[in-house]
Design a protein around this motif. Structure first.
Motif, PDB file in Angstrom:
ATOM      1  N   UNK A  24      10.487   3.021  12.686  1.00 31.39           N
ATOM      2  CA  UNK A  24      11.821   3.600  12.527  1.00 31.39           C
ATOM      3  C   UNK A  24      12.867   2.647  12.009  1.00 31.39           C
ATOM      4  N   UNK A  25      12.956   1.463  12.604  1.00 32.30           N
ATOM      5  CA  UNK A  25      13.972   0.522  12.144  1.00 32.30           C
ATOM      6  C   UNK A  25      13.643  -0.044  10.775  1.00 32.30           C
ATOM      7  N   UNK A  26      12.369  -0.042  10.399  1.00 35.23           N
ATOM      8  CA  UNK A  26      12.020  -0.437   9.034  1.00 35.23           C
ATOM      9  C   UNK A  26      12.576   0.585   8.040  1.00 35.23           C
ATOM     10  N   UNK A  27      12.545   1.870   8.421  1.00 35.81           N
ATOM     11  CA  UNK A  27      13.159   2.908   7.580  1.00 35.81           C
ATOM     12  C   UNK A  27      14.667   2.726   7.508  1.00 35.81           C
ATOM     13  N   UNK A  28      15.288   2.456   8.648  1.00 35.91           N
ATOM     14  CA  UNK A  28      16.740   2.228   8.671  1.00 35.91           C
ATOM     15  C   UNK A  28      17.078   1.049   7.764  1.00 35.91           C
ATOM     16  N   UNK A  29      16.322  -0.029   7.879  1.00 37.61           N
ATOM     17  CA  UNK A  29      16.519  -1.223   7.039  1.00 37.61           C
ATOM     18  C   UNK A  29      16.415  -0.878   5.554  1.00 37.61           C
ATOM     19  N   UNK A  60      17.922  -3.712  23.484  1.00 43.94           N
ATOM     20  CA  UNK A  60      18.399  -3.789  22.107  1.00 43.94           C
ATOM     21  C   UNK A  60      17.259  -3.570  21.120  1.00 43.94           C
ATOM     22  N   UNK A  61      17.540  -2.837  20.049  1.00 40.81           N
ATOM     23  CA  UNK A  61      16.499  -2.593  19.041  1.00 40.81           C
ATOM     24  C   UNK A  61      16.234  -3.842  18.217  1.00 40.81           C
ATOM     25  N   UNK A  62      15.026  -3.945  17.718  1.00 39.99           N
ATOM     26  CA  UNK A  62      14.677  -5.041  16.821  1.00 39.99           C
ATOM     27  C   UNK A  62      13.536  -4.601  15.911  1.00 39.99           C
ATOM     28  N   UNK A  87      15.424   7.391  18.246  1.00 37.81           N
ATOM     29  CA  UNK A  87      15.361   6.156  19.019  1.00 37.81           C
ATOM     30  C   UNK A  87      16.181   6.258  20.298  1.00 37.81           C
ATOM     31  N   UNK A  88      17.361   6.871  20.215  1.00 36.36           N
ATOM     32  CA  UNK A  88      18.202   7.034  21.410  1.00 36.36           C
ATOM     33  C   UNK A  88      17.516   7.935  22.430  1.00 36.36           C
ATOM     34  N   UNK A 102      16.472   4.906  24.477  1.00 37.72           N
ATOM     35  CA  UNK A 102      17.763   4.769  25.145  1.00 37.72           C
ATOM     36  C   UNK A 102      17.990   5.810  26.219  1.00 37.72           C
ATOM     37  N   UNK A 103      16.956   6.482  26.579  1.00 37.35           N
ATOM     38  CA  UNK A 103      17.056   7.607  27.501  1.00 37.35           C
ATOM     39  C   UNK A 103      17.175   7.171  28.959  1.00 37.35           C
ATOM     40  N   UNK A 104      18.194   7.683  29.618  1.00 37.23           N
ATOM     41  CA  UNK A 104      18.337   7.578  31.065  1.00 37.23           C
ATOM     42  C   UNK A 104      18.644   8.980  31.567  1.00 37.23           C
ATOM     43  N   UNK A 105      17.952   9.434  32.605  1.00 34.49           N
ATOM     44  CA  UNK A 105      18.169  10.802  33.094  1.00 34.49           C
ATOM     45  C   UNK A 105      19.642  11.066  33.419  1.00 34.49           C
TER      46      UNK A 105
END
Length: 157
Positions: A111-116, A96-98, A61-62, A66-69
């Motif tokens: 992905x966040x469903x897996x984290x949850x 922000x993730x949701x 996810x990052x 969350x990527x910035x060059x």
């Protein structure tokens, strides 16, 4: 005879932190480094594998969202006797993730469903600007009666 008394504490640090490039390769390296670090500790059965999945998801996810060059993301692991905390910090504090239900046709977005599902607790913290840290915790001991088993710490939308 002069004897020197030594009172050294031999408790190894249970903290790991590394900066990685926000790329698929950086996300993969985060998972590999975390797995190696976790294997050096005598953790309860299944914790290393679960943590490996959490690191892989948060790092991906990052690297994706969350990527910035030119700006790396940070992976940090903190272990106490009770909790393993996984933190991934990136430089997109504005995004922000949701959790959201994925469409059946979508090939990503779960992905966040897996984290949850895998984490005992997880959440996001803003700052310092322009950063955000997404974290997940795994209990290293069984929850006592009445303690919640899993879930986030609140709405992240």
């Amino acid at each position: 005879m002069n004897q020197e008394k030594s009172t050294q504490l031999h408790s190894p640090a249970r903290h790991f932190s590394v900066l990685l490039s926000p790329t698929p390769r950086g996300a993969r390296l985060a998972r590999l480094l975390a797995t190696e670090w976790l294997r050096t500790w005598d953790l309860p059965h299944g914790i290393t594998e679960t943590a490996e999945h959490l690191v892989a998801e948060l790092a991906a996810n990052a690297a994706t969202h969350g990527r910035l060059p030119g700006r790396d993301f940070r992976l940090a692991l903190h272990a106490t006797t009770d909790v393993l905390r996984i933190e991934v910090t990136d430089t997109r504090g504005d995004d922000l993730p949701h959790c959201q239900p994925p469409s059946t046709a979508a090939v990503s977005g779960r992905g966040l469903l897996l984290v949850e599902a895998l984490a005992d607790r997880w959440g996001v913290e803003r700052g310092p600007v322009p950063r955000k840290t997404v974290w997940a915790e795994l209990r290293l001991r069984k929850p006592e009666h009445g303690e919640p088993r899993s879930g986030s710490t609140g709405s992240l939308s």
